[in-house]
Structures are given as structure tokens and as C-alpha cells.
Motif scaffolding. Structure first.
Motif, PDB file in Angstrom:
ATOM      1  N   LYS A  48       0.846  -1.202   0.000  1.00 25.73           N
ATOM      2  CA  LYS A  48       0.000   0.000   0.000  1.00 25.73           C
ATOM      3  C   LYS A  48       0.881   1.251   0.000  1.00 25.73           C
ATOM      4  O   LYS A  48       0.913   2.019   0.964  1.00 25.73           O
ATOM      5  N   ILE A  49       1.597   1.445  -1.117  1.00 22.32           N
ATOM      6  CA  ILE A  49       2.483   2.600  -1.261  1.00 22.32           C
ATOM      7  C   ILE A  49       2.048   3.390  -2.501  1.00 22.32           C
ATOM      8  O   ILE A  49       2.082   2.864  -3.617  1.00 22.32           O
ATOM      9  N   LYS A  50       1.645   4.618  -2.309  1.00 19.29           N
ATOM     10  CA  LYS A  50       1.264   5.464  -3.439  1.00 19.29           C
ATOM     11  C   LYS A  50       2.500   6.142  -4.022  1.00 19.29           C
ATOM     12  O   LYS A  50       3.424   6.511  -3.291  1.00 19.29           O
ATOM     13  N   LYS A  51       2.523   6.294  -5.331  1.00 21.80           N
ATOM     14  CA  LYS A  51       3.709   6.808  -6.026  1.00 21.80           C
ATOM     15  C   LYS A  51       4.022   8.249  -5.674  1.00 21.80           C
ATOM     16  O   LYS A  51       5.138   8.718  -5.854  1.00 21.80           O
ATOM     17  N   GLN A  52       3.045   8.993  -5.162  1.00 19.69           N
ATOM     18  CA  GLN A  52       3.263  10.407  -4.854  1.00 19.69           C
ATOM     19  C   GLN A  52       3.666  10.654  -3.403  1.00 19.69           C
ATOM     20  O   GLN A  52       3.827  11.796  -2.983  1.00 19.69           O
ATOM     21  N   THR A  53       3.818   9.603  -2.598  1.00 19.24           N
ATOM     22  CA  THR A  53       4.098   9.776  -1.175  1.00 19.24           C
ATOM     23  C   THR A  53       5.589   9.935  -0.908  1.00 19.24           C
ATOM     24  O   THR A  53       6.443   9.656  -1.756  1.00 19.24           O
ATOM     25  N   ASP A  54       5.907  10.377   0.315  1.00 20.80           N
ATOM     26  CA  ASP A  54       7.305  10.522   0.730  1.00 20.80           C
ATOM     27  C   ASP A  54       8.009   9.165   0.759  1.00 20.80           C
ATOM     28  O   ASP A  54       9.210   9.085   0.463  1.00 20.80           O
ATOM     29  N   LEU A  55       7.286   8.100   1.128  1.00 26.12           N
ATOM     30  CA  LEU A  55       7.896   6.781   1.169  1.00 26.12           C
ATOM     31  C   LEU A  55       8.329   6.345  -0.226  1.00 26.12           C
ATOM     32  O   LEU A  55       9.415   5.778  -0.400  1.00 26.12           O
ATOM     33  N   ALA A  56       7.500   6.605  -1.226  1.00 22.07           N
ATOM     34  CA  ALA A  56       7.866   6.254  -2.603  1.00 22.07           C
ATOM     35  C   ALA A  56       9.110   7.021  -3.040  1.00 22.07           C
ATOM     36  O   ALA A  56       9.999   6.464  -3.702  1.00 22.07           O
ATOM     37  N   GLU A  57       9.208   8.287  -2.644  1.00 13.96           N
ATOM     38  CA  GLU A  57      10.395   9.080  -2.989  1.00 13.96           C
ATOM     39  C   GLU A  57      11.628   8.553  -2.268  1.00 13.96           C
ATOM     40  O   GLU A  57      12.734   8.523  -2.837  1.00 13.96           O
ATOM     41  N   LEU A  58      11.460   8.119  -1.022  1.00  7.20           N
ATOM     42  CA  LEU A  58      12.582   7.531  -0.279  1.00  7.20           C
ATOM     43  C   LEU A  58      13.081   6.272  -0.972  1.00  7.20           C
ATOM     44  O   LEU A  58      14.298   6.055  -1.089  1.00  7.20           O
ATOM     45  N   ILE A  59      12.161   5.461  -1.465  1.00  6.85           N
ATOM     46  CA  ILE A  59      12.538   4.234  -2.169  1.00  6.85           C
ATOM     47  C   ILE A  59      13.292   4.571  -3.449  1.00  6.85           C
ATOM     48  O   ILE A  59      14.284   3.921  -3.807  1.00  6.85           O
ATOM     49  N   ARG A  60      12.856   5.600  -4.168  1.00  7.56           N
ATOM     50  CA  ARG A  60      13.547   5.998  -5.406  1.00  7.56           C
ATOM     51  C   ARG A  60      14.981   6.426  -5.117  1.00  7.56           C
ATOM     52  O   ARG A  60      15.901   6.128  -5.889  1.00  7.56           O
ATOM     53  N   ARG A  61      15.194   7.115  -4.004  1.00  7.51           N
ATOM     54  CA  ARG A  61      16.523   7.641  -3.688  1.00  7.51           C
ATOM     55  C   ARG A  61      17.417   6.605  -3.012  1.00  7.51           C
ATOM     56  O   ARG A  61      18.643   6.784  -2.971  1.00  7.51           O
ATOM     57  N   ALA A  62      16.833   5.554  -2.464  1.00  3.96           N
ATOM     58  CA  ALA A  62      17.617   4.572  -1.714  1.00  3.96           C
ATOM     59  C   ALA A  62      18.574   3.812  -2.629  1.00  3.96           C
ATOM     60  O   ALA A  62      18.233   3.437  -3.752  1.00  3.96           O
ATOM     61  N   SER A  63      19.784   3.598  -2.141  1.00  4.82           N
ATOM     62  CA  SER A  63      20.769   2.814  -2.887  1.00  4.82           C
ATOM     63  C   SER A  63      20.559   1.319  -2.686  1.00  4.82           C
ATOM     64  O   SER A  63      20.912   0.524  -3.553  1.00  4.82           O
ATOM     65  N   ALA A  64      20.023   0.948  -1.531  1.00  4.09           N
ATOM     66  CA  ALA A  64      19.823  -0.474  -1.246  1.00  4.09           C
ATOM     67  C   ALA A  64      18.791  -0.620  -0.140  1.00  4.09           C
ATOM     68  O   ALA A  64      18.525   0.315   0.631  1.00  4.09           O
ATOM     69  N   ILE A  65      18.202  -1.792  -0.071  1.00  2.06           N
ATOM     70  CA  ILE A  65      17.287  -2.165   1.007  1.00  2.06           C
ATOM     71  C   ILE A  65      17.823  -3.424   1.655  1.00  2.06           C
ATOM     72  O   ILE A  65      18.089  -4.422   0.970  1.00  2.06           O
ATOM     73  N   VAL A  66      18.036  -3.387   2.959  1.00  3.21           N
ATOM     74  CA  VAL A  66      18.538  -4.535   3.717  1.00  3.21           C
ATOM     75  C   VAL A  66      17.383  -5.106   4.531  1.00  3.21           C
ATOM     76  O   VAL A  66      16.730  -4.388   5.286  1.00  3.21           O
ATOM     77  N   TRP A  67      17.137  -6.407   4.380  1.00  6.79           N
ATOM     78  CA  TRP A  67      15.995  -7.076   5.014  1.00  6.79           C
ATOM     79  C   TRP A  67      16.525  -8.234   5.845  1.00  6.79           C
ATOM     80  O   TRP A  67      16.957  -9.256   5.320  1.00  6.79           O
ATOM     81  N   ASP A  68      16.491  -8.092   7.165  1.00  4.94           N
ATOM     82  CA  ASP A  68      17.010  -9.118   8.066  1.00  4.94           C
ATOM     83  C   ASP A  68      15.922 -10.145   8.389  1.00  4.94           C
ATOM     84  O   ASP A  68      14.732  -9.843   8.323  1.00  4.94           O
ATOM     85  N   GLU A  69      16.345 -11.347   8.784  1.00  9.79           N
ATOM     86  CA  GLU A  69      15.435 -12.462   9.094  1.00  9.79           C
ATOM     87  C   GLU A  69      14.470 -12.729   7.942  1.00  9.79           C
ATOM     88  O   GLU A  69      13.285 -13.022   8.142  1.00  9.79           O
TER      89      GLU A  69
END
Length: 425
Positions: A48-69
Motif C-alpha cells: 500500500k504505497i502510493k507513487k506520490q508519497t514521501d515513502l515512494a520518494e525515499l525508495i527511489r533515492r535509496a541505494s539499497a534495502i537490507v531485510w534481516d530475518e
């Protein structure tokens, strides 16, 4: 790794499948909370992430996503994230072309599939995901918890890899050095005293509480042990009861006493007994951005009539205090009830004792493992044993003198009735 990349000026999003594991990461958030993953993802769901939200912009700028467990999560959670990232990044590359770092151990507990067969559990694993063939696997070689006890570290690996010596019906024979005799029901009190010694002198001591726990597979045993401990805990007790109802029950077909007796998965108990200084755990995400996530451990600082003054005792939000209030929760579709139960209660449980699944991802210096029956799977046994740092501080207490334990799936062929694994200071 996170510190190194962030020092280089890169934006890294760090999440974990469980809140316990997330507390080890800076800016702790569970994957479901940070990435808005559906509670029950399927092959067709999206986050549930809209393309116009701050979270979507954070994902665009992120170099990597680390997911533990990561191995704990259902494969459809990853595929939902991948499709959502593709939508945000406007391409068809897996995860939208973002670099993904997954951490975890397949020897531990895999995704929970309610009433699922072994085949269904395997299908739900990340190793069956559409993107699995794209991953590069890097093996870690050193057990940091047991670095000072090589023999115990090798024993854990044999358990996890299924190489430990077994006897009839695939049971694991435990070393005599970690077995102590069963001496009746008072053995439970011995277990409690071994983990929580001099408890009366440590009221309101968050370090004492966070470094101790009793773990067990089932919530019914968790609740029983918690009730025993809260009675021993010094102070004046405060009882909080829930308000239970069934939607559209206009003719009062379900009596309140009957609804109060139900304990569906995911809902808090009808009756919660607390004392000032007692440890508790959140059962749902309340305010994730402030550390109030599912699995967060807190300590009671004050008990009002309709609120609880609680302080977080783990993670970067440690020492932050909040007022908790009753909130309505509805039973899940797969709870087995023929109706939808709504329970208005504090979203907490006592956390003197935890389930093995909740304990995955953390090191607990002073721990005991209570097994009334054998564990559900080899992964649970591995997780339970690997919470400690050495075998010298772990003991089994076996009722019938039987030194065996099953490594496979739960069946009716129970070899022993009661097993306790206390530790010493």
C-alpha cells in the motif's frame, strides 16, 4: 555494513521480518510497517504505497534495502514488494532494479503456514520466489554468540543441518552434560528462580528484565508461566479485562462469559494482570515510527484505570515513555471461529516468557527453554538452543529421564511429557 554505506552518503533502508530483529537496526522498523506489506499477502497483492508519497520518494533515492530475518517471511511478501517497487521505479526489473540484501538462516523457523503441510511450508519459503535465481548467496562462517565455545557452536550447526546423531524415529539424543533429573512440579519454580533470581530486588530495573526470558513453543505455556511470575513479582496488582462483542449479534446469541473464554490467535488475553515494573510486549503495530511495533518490549511504569504508562526497554527508542490505551481488535478470518470477534483490550502480553518464534533474532544472556511437549519443527529446536552463548549455562530437566528429542514435525508419538531447560547465573 549499514554504517559503512551510510558513511559514504548512501541512503539505505533497513528492515526486519520481526520487531525483535528490527531492534538491532538503526531506525528500527519491521518490513510490514516500513513497506506497508499486506497482512496476508498473496500472489496478486501489492504494498500500500502510493507513487506520490514521501515513502515512494525515499525508495527511489535509496541505494539499497537490507531485510534481516528474511527466511521467516512468506515468499508473497517479497513478491508484493518487488511488484510495488517495479511500479514506483517504472520498470519490470525485479524489485525495480534496487539492490536488495537479505539476511537470515534457513536453519531457523520458516514461514508459518497455519495447518499447512511440509510441502506448503516449503512453497511459502523465499527460496521458491520468482527472483531466487537472481540472488548471490554469501555464507557467514563464524557464530558470534558462541565464539568462546567452539564445541557448542558445532553442536548447533549439526542440529540445524540435521546431522546430529539420532536414535529411533528421528529423535535427537542430548548430551548428558546438559541433563538434570526431574523432581516434580517444583522443577518449574527452579526454572523460574534460575532465570529471575532475587527478582524482588530488581523491580523497575529494565536491564534486568530485558536480559532474561523463558521461551516455549506455545502461547498456552507462555501465559501459564507469565501468570506464575506475575504472582511472584512484588507490588500491587492491577487487573484489566476486555470488552468482547460479536458484530450483528442483535439477539445476544453469544454470552459475554463465552466470548471472554476465547483466545484467538493474534488477540490479547481477556484478563491481563500487571504490576508496576513488570515487562510487557506489544502484539500489534501502534506507532511504528516511534518504536511502538509488534514485538516491542516495554516495562510498566504506572497503571491507571484506563491507561498504562509504559517505557520502551529495547532499541534506539529505549527509555521513551508512552501511554497505552485499550484498542479494538478483530479476530482473523482463519481463527476457526464461526463469527468475527471484536475484543477491546490493551494490545499487550506479559513478557517474562516468550514464544520461540518471538525470540528469534535476539541474544538473551539469561534464558531458559520450557518444553512441555516436543517442538513443532527442527527449526524451533535450533532457534531455542541458539539463543544462548554456550552449553555450560544450559540444562535440560527431563521428567521421565529420557534424553531424546524429536527433530521432525510434531506427531502423536510423544516420548516425554515435560522438559525444562533452565540456565544458571
Amino acid at each position: 555494513m549499514l554504517a559503512h554505506l551510510r558513511k559514504m552518503g548512501k541512503i539505505i533502508i533497513a528492515v526486519a521480518t520481526s520487531e525483535i530483529a528490527a531492534t538491532l537496526l538503526q531506525g528500527e522498523r519491521t518490513a510490514h510497517s516500513r513497506l506497508h506489506i499486506p497482512l496476508r499477502p498473496t500472489a496478486s497483492t501489492l504494498c500500500k504505497i502510493k507513487k506520490q508519497t514521501d515513502l515512494a520518494e525515499l525508495i527511489r533515492r535509496a541505494s539499497a534495502i537490507v531485510w534481516d530475518e528474511a527466511p521467516m517471511a512468506n515468499r508473497y511478501a517479497f513478491e508484493s514488494v518487488s511488484k510495488s517497487f517495479q511500479d514506483i521505479m517504472e520498470n519490470q526489473i525485479a524489485f525495480g532494479g534496487k539492490t536488495m540484501g537479505f539476511g537470515g538462516d534457513f536453519r531457523q523457523v520458516l514461514p508459518v503456514v497455519k495447518r499447512g503441510s511440509k510441502a506448503e511450508q516449503i512453497v511459502a519459503s523465499i527460496s521458491r520466489s520468482t527472483f531466487w535465481h537472481r540472488l548471490k548467496i554469501i555464507h557467514l562462517q563464524q557464530n558470534m554468540r558462541s565464539a568462546q565455545d567452539i564445541e557448542f557452536s558445532q553442536f548447533l550447526l549439526r542440529i540445524g543441518d540435521g546431522l546430529q546423531q539420532t536414535v529411533s524415529h528421528d529423535f535427537i539424543k542430548l548430551s548428558d552434560s546438559i541433563i538434570i533429573p526431574w523432581e516434580g512440579e517444583q522443577s518449574i519454580q527452579m526454572l523460574i528462580d534460575s532465570v529471575f533470581p532475587n527478582m524482588i530486588n530488581h523491580v523497575n530495573d529494565e536491564n534486568y528484565m530485558v536480559n532474561r526470558a523463558i521461551i516455549t513453543p506455545k502461547y498456552v505455556d507462555v501465559d501459564n508461566i507469565n501468570q506464575m511470575l506475575i504472582l511472584k513479582f512484588p507490588g500491587v496488582e492491577k487487573e484489566y479485562t476486555s470488552w468482547d462483542s460479536v458484530e450483528d449479534d442483535n439477539h445476544n446469541l453469544f454470552q459475554e462469559e463465552f466470548l471472554n473464554s476465547l483466545s484467538p490467535s493474534g488477540l490479547p488475553p481477556h484478563k491481563i494482570i500487571l504490576k508496576v515494573g513488570s515487562p510487557i510486549m506489544l502484539l500489534r503495530n501502534v506507532v511504528p515510527e516511534l518504536g511502538l511495533c509488534n514485538g516491542a518490549r516495554l516495562i510498566c511504569r504506572g497503571l491507571g484505570r484506563n491507561f498504562i504508562d509504559a517505557e520502551i526497554i529495547t532499541g534506539p527508542y529505549k527509555c521513551t515513555r508512552f501511554f497505552l490505551h485499550r484498542m479494538p481488535l478483530k479476530s482473523e478470518d482463519n481463527s476457526g471461529l464461526p463469527f468475527e470477534l471484536t475484543r477491546r483490550q490493551f494490545l499487550i502480553r506479559l513478557s517474562f516468557a516468550l514464544t520461540i518464534n518471538k525470540a528469534q533474532g535476539q541474544t538473551i544472556p539469561n534464558i531458559a527453554i520450557f518444553l512441555r511437549n516436543h517442538v513443532f519443527s527442527q527449526g524451533q529446536l535450533y532457534v531455542a538452543l541458539s539463543r544462548r552463548v554456550s552449553q555450560h549455562s544450559t540444562k535440560f530437566l527431563v521428567k521421565d529421564g529420557n534424553l531424546q528429542h524429536r527433530s521432525g514435525v510434531l506427531t502423536r508419538n510423544v516420548v516425554f511429557k515435560d522438559v525444562l531447560l533452565p540456565t544458571r547465573e
